[in-house]
Design a protein around this motif. Sequence first.
Motif, PDB file in Angstrom:
ATOM      1  N   ASN A  36       0.771  -1.252   0.065  1.00  0.00           N
ATOM      2  CA  ASN A  36      -0.012  -0.041   0.143  1.00  0.00           C
ATOM      3  C   ASN A  36       0.805   1.050   0.010  1.00  0.00           C
ATOM      4  O   ASN A  36       0.452   2.271  -0.539  1.00  0.00           O
ATOM      5  CB  ASN A  36      -0.828   0.128   1.154  1.00  0.00           C
ATOM      6  CG  ASN A  36      -2.104  -0.955   1.332  1.00  0.00           C
ATOM      7  OD1 ASN A  36      -2.221  -1.490   0.113  1.00  0.00           O
ATOM      8  ND2 ASN A  36      -2.580  -1.431   2.280  1.00  0.00           N
ATOM      9  N   ASN A  73       3.545   0.697  -3.587  1.00  0.00           N
ATOM     10  CA  ASN A  73       2.981   0.296  -4.850  1.00  0.00           C
ATOM     11  C   ASN A  73       4.176  -0.373  -5.768  1.00  0.00           C
ATOM     12  O   ASN A  73       4.268   0.085  -6.980  1.00  0.00           O
ATOM     13  CB  ASN A  73       2.375   1.421  -5.490  1.00  0.00           C
ATOM     14  CG  ASN A  73       1.708   1.037  -7.032  1.00  0.00           C
ATOM     15  OD1 ASN A  73       1.843   2.099  -7.886  1.00  0.00           O
ATOM     16  ND2 ASN A  73       1.609   0.075  -7.237  1.00  0.00           N
ATOM     17  N   PRO A  74       4.707  -1.534  -5.298  1.00  0.00           N
ATOM     18  CA  PRO A  74       5.888  -1.949  -6.170  1.00  0.00           C
ATOM     19  C   PRO A  74       5.252  -2.878  -7.098  1.00  0.00           C
ATOM     20  O   PRO A  74       4.216  -3.357  -6.981  1.00  0.00           O
ATOM     21  CB  PRO A  74       6.721  -2.865  -5.017  1.00  0.00           C
ATOM     22  CG  PRO A  74       5.441  -3.046  -3.949  1.00  0.00           C
ATOM     23  CD  PRO A  74       4.372  -2.110  -3.909  1.00  0.00           C
ATOM     24  N   GLU A  75       6.288  -3.043  -8.070  1.00  0.00           N
ATOM     25  CA  GLU A  75       5.443  -4.276  -9.266  1.00  0.00           C
ATOM     26  C   GLU A  75       5.871  -5.796  -8.740  1.00  0.00           C
ATOM     27  O   GLU A  75       5.452  -6.621  -9.324  1.00  0.00           O
ATOM     28  CB  GLU A  75       6.259  -3.918 -10.646  1.00  0.00           C
ATOM     29  CG  GLU A  75       7.875  -3.757 -10.552  1.00  0.00           C
ATOM     30  CD  GLU A  75       8.150  -2.823 -11.912  1.00  0.00           C
ATOM     31  OE1 GLU A  75       8.840  -2.085 -11.782  1.00  0.00           O
ATOM     32  OE2 GLU A  75       8.094  -3.494 -12.920  1.00  0.00           O
ATOM     33  N   LEU A 135      -4.686  -2.593  -0.757  1.00  0.00           N
ATOM     34  CA  LEU A 135      -5.836  -2.089  -1.614  1.00  0.00           C
ATOM     35  C   LEU A 135      -5.609  -2.743  -3.014  1.00  0.00           C
ATOM     36  O   LEU A 135      -4.785  -3.201  -3.172  1.00  0.00           O
ATOM     37  CB  LEU A 135      -5.305  -0.592  -1.662  1.00  0.00           C
ATOM     38  CG  LEU A 135      -5.302   0.099  -0.385  1.00  0.00           C
ATOM     39  CD1 LEU A 135      -4.849   1.346  -0.342  1.00  0.00           C
ATOM     40  CD2 LEU A 135      -6.729   0.214   0.057  1.00  0.00           C
ATOM     41  N   ARG A 136      -7.025  -2.641  -3.529  1.00  0.00           N
ATOM     42  CA  ARG A 136      -6.885  -3.585  -4.570  1.00  0.00           C
ATOM     43  C   ARG A 136      -6.260  -3.470  -5.882  1.00  0.00           C
ATOM     44  O   ARG A 136      -5.567  -4.193  -6.469  1.00  0.00           O
ATOM     45  CB  ARG A 136      -8.541  -3.398  -5.143  1.00  0.00           C
ATOM     46  CG  ARG A 136      -8.979  -4.474  -6.105  1.00  0.00           C
ATOM     47  CD  ARG A 136     -10.496  -4.150  -6.647  1.00  0.00           C
ATOM     48  NE  ARG A 136     -10.676  -2.774  -6.412  1.00  0.00           N
ATOM     49  CZ  ARG A 136     -11.398  -2.116  -7.174  1.00  0.00           C
ATOM     50  NH1 ARG A 136     -12.373  -2.761  -7.730  1.00  0.00           N
ATOM     51  NH2 ARG A 136     -11.608  -0.781  -7.177  1.00  0.00           N
ATOM     52  N   ALA A 137      -6.114  -1.912  -6.093  1.00  0.00           N
ATOM     53  CA  ALA A 137      -5.171  -1.356  -7.224  1.00  0.00           C
ATOM     54  C   ALA A 137      -3.729  -1.936  -7.086  1.00  0.00           C
ATOM     55  O   ALA A 137      -3.195  -2.510  -8.118  1.00  0.00           O
ATOM     56  CB  ALA A 137      -5.193   0.076  -7.418  1.00  0.00           C
ATOM     57  N   ARG A 158      -3.441  -5.952  -7.223  1.00  0.00           N
ATOM     58  CA  ARG A 158      -3.375  -6.404  -8.628  1.00  0.00           C
ATOM     59  C   ARG A 158      -1.827  -6.481  -9.380  1.00  0.00           C
ATOM     60  O   ARG A 158      -1.701  -7.361 -10.332  1.00  0.00           O
ATOM     61  CB  ARG A 158      -4.247  -5.589  -9.483  1.00  0.00           C
ATOM     62  CG  ARG A 158      -5.615  -6.016  -9.476  1.00  0.00           C
ATOM     63  CD  ARG A 158      -6.488  -5.267 -10.746  1.00  0.00           C
ATOM     64  NE  ARG A 158      -7.831  -5.079 -10.184  1.00  0.00           N
ATOM     65  CZ  ARG A 158      -8.125  -3.603 -10.611  1.00  0.00           C
ATOM     66  NH1 ARG A 158      -7.694  -2.802 -11.309  1.00  0.00           N
ATOM     67  NH2 ARG A 158      -9.564  -3.187 -10.076  1.00  0.00           N
ATOM     68  N   LEU A 159      -1.367  -5.254  -8.980  1.00  0.00           N
ATOM     69  CA  LEU A 159      -0.219  -5.228  -9.854  1.00  0.00           C
ATOM     70  C   LEU A 159       1.124  -5.961  -9.509  1.00  0.00           C
ATOM     71  O   LEU A 159       2.243  -6.328  -9.936  1.00  0.00           O
ATOM     72  CB  LEU A 159       0.289  -3.723  -9.735  1.00  0.00           C
ATOM     73  CG  LEU A 159      -0.293  -2.825 -10.684  1.00  0.00           C
ATOM     74  CD1 LEU A 159       0.379  -1.343 -10.236  1.00  0.00           C
ATOM     75  CD2 LEU A 159       0.536  -3.064 -12.037  1.00  0.00           C
TER      76      LEU A 159
END
Lengths: 409, 409
Positions: free
Chosen positions: B327, B330-332, B360-362, B365-366
């Motif tokens: 969260n 936001n790492p890939e 968190l969803r976004a 997903r990544l």
Amino acid sequence: LAVAELRDAVGLRSESVRRANLSAILRELHISGPLSRSELVSRTGLTRSAIRGLIGEFVSAGLAFEEPAAHLGSPGRPSPVVRPIPDQATVLALEVAVDSLAAACVGLGGDVLSRVRVDRPRGHFAPEEITADLARLARRILRPWRDSVIGIGTAVVGVVRRSDGFVSVAPNLGWDDVPLGDLLAAGLKTDLPISVANEGDLGALAELRRGAARRASDVLFISGEVGVGGGLIVGGKPLTGAAGYAGEVGHLGVNPAGQLCRCGSVGCWETEVGERALLTSAGHAPDGGREEIEAVLREAAAGSPVAAAAVDSAGHWIGIGLAGLVNVFNPELVVLGGLLGRLHPFVDSIIERELDQRALRAPRRLVRVVPASLGLDAPLLGAAELAFEPLLADPARWLGPREVRAAAG
Amino acid sequence: LAVAELRDAVGLRSESVRRANLSAILRELHISGPLSRSELVSRTGLTRSAIRGLIGEFVSAGLAFEEPAAHLGSPGRPSPVVRPIPDQATVLALEVAVDSLAAACVGLGGDVLSRVRVDRPRGHFAPEEITADLARLARRILRPWRDSVIGIGTAVVGVVRRSDGFVSVAPNLGWDDVPLGDLLAAGLKTDLPISVANEGDLGALAELRRGAARRASDVLFISGEVGVGGGLIVGGKPLTGAAGYAGEVGHLGVNPAGQLCRCGSVGCWETEVGERALLTSAGHAPDGGREEIEAVLREAAAGSPVAAAAVDSAGHWIGIGLAGLVNVFNPELVVLGGLLGRLHPFVDSIIERELDQRALRAPRRLVRVVPASLGLDAPLLGAAELAFEPLLADPARWLGPREVRAAAG
């Protein structure tokens, strides 16, 4: 052939150097305001003659003017002062906050030329309704600067993909998968570039450029309302993550035995330090918003034990979360905004004590915790900075290319 | 005068462009290995003739050579292949790990020319003793490449200030305020540049350049042994923080009702996912180290309920901590090393489930979670990369300046 190729290569490189130098100068003028040529020389490392030529390009394009040299008490020949002209390049800044909408027109150099904020009831509204409201606000403030607008920046209380302004989720608005960038383009009937970003990120950007964190390079900006959001500055640049979703510090798990969070997880930081937690533990209506928060702070200041305990508990959890973030990020500065900024004067000693007890010694020694200085408008001002970014990154696109031969002297 | 000044300015800029271009090319060759001139053109964006000239400088300096062109199945004229020469510029890499010391000589391009690792008993040793041991290891492996060494990189299991290699605290070694950089310079009797960094950071750097995270740009590398450390890559660059202390993810508070941590705080992530937690809950000696860990994994694989529950609990807490970090960053990619990498095959579905429920969803997903691929040597290889950095950042300092007039064609 070889010679022609080589000349081409040098020309190509000169042009890319010119663009980088124009960018460095305009960024300095925009962020620091009027500067003498000598100051520009020392800040950019370019030569006097290079600065003179590049400033000339901005002057011809009407983006800056030079004032007669003034003696500034320093030795040597006085140096002309270069000023950005605010109303020749302006941006429209928009904000969708939890309980208000706002718009501003901001000029090159950061002057706010006009601004408006309207309260809105908390709750869920269709994205089309919000964008129509924003378009009305924009029309109200924009008239005199209409022709100078070069872009639009938007702050929204949600999780945003930067590339196209797609809002993946905004719990406070009841939004899921909203193409806000596209909706704004349609609502504003414009083909100007529109950027959208999270309001926490943009508040951080504004505090960094124009507020409490000026000239700092590793900063955690943490802002609380209903949710707790963060704008994290790493090495002078905003931390965006792989797709622009970074900075959701409110959803760091700090208490697995805690409350269910709006995000579906349990014990997120915002369940302990957000508005609802404070209002609930102070015996107020959890959805009371800013007015009830102010009431709790008044009660705490007046000596109410219940309110004071609620405020202290928030301070305790602010410190716990910050200690972990200080260990992970090693920031020089933590800037607390929104609710957390309001709480800071009440709980700064509690926060400092938690950091002493919980953070690793080396990063703890370095870090200072301060309240934000731009208040409610920080995200809006950050949205303006976002909208200026394409111009600052490559002013040459606005000024047009220059003859390569001239560049080679 | 104006014309002369202008020529100066162009010359100055050309020289800085040349340095940046040399850096871009050498970095590509070092990280990606042999590349054809055409590949260098497409990766750097420079022209063919510019590439030819710059490669020529490396060839003259003995750092690279060109092989006759080979047809690679692609259309067009075959393009000569440029290879870095490993033993013309080498570095000494050193590592102080929890239970071993290691040294390696690594050549330009990343070839490990020699390497040695010796176990050491866990516990506290005087810094002078450790540096004397490292100096002995270095002498053992370095002889053939002695004259080509351009710098020394050191990985240490502690909190390090990058600027001077000062170790503020290393609980596993019992060190406080140890000037490791200075001690190494004295112990190795050298005035070569010595860089020191945290082993988690350096493991991340190595996995990024040569392991599981090649060509990724937002990566959390998280490695566990006794402690849990992280090397965080943000926008392709290591996150250092204001003073090099960033990345201490092991000391993120995840369980305020949990255990006292070595750092003095309570409920840090490493108290739930570190070696001691796993060994204790599996009924093994908490200080048993790697051998006991392997025993627990064997028992879990053989169906022991106690061992399986201990492993599952670690997986559960790995997921909780990762959810928060996903969260925030936001790492890939998340790369798990050390103990966490060993656990990954046992608990990957538990980790994925915790991420589904808590992140968190976004950003969820990544992100992909994978085990590290370089094993125990990752920090050592990262130390080598650290030592190459000055050369890669400005090869011109090794090649010498060039006539400005020649650059202007």
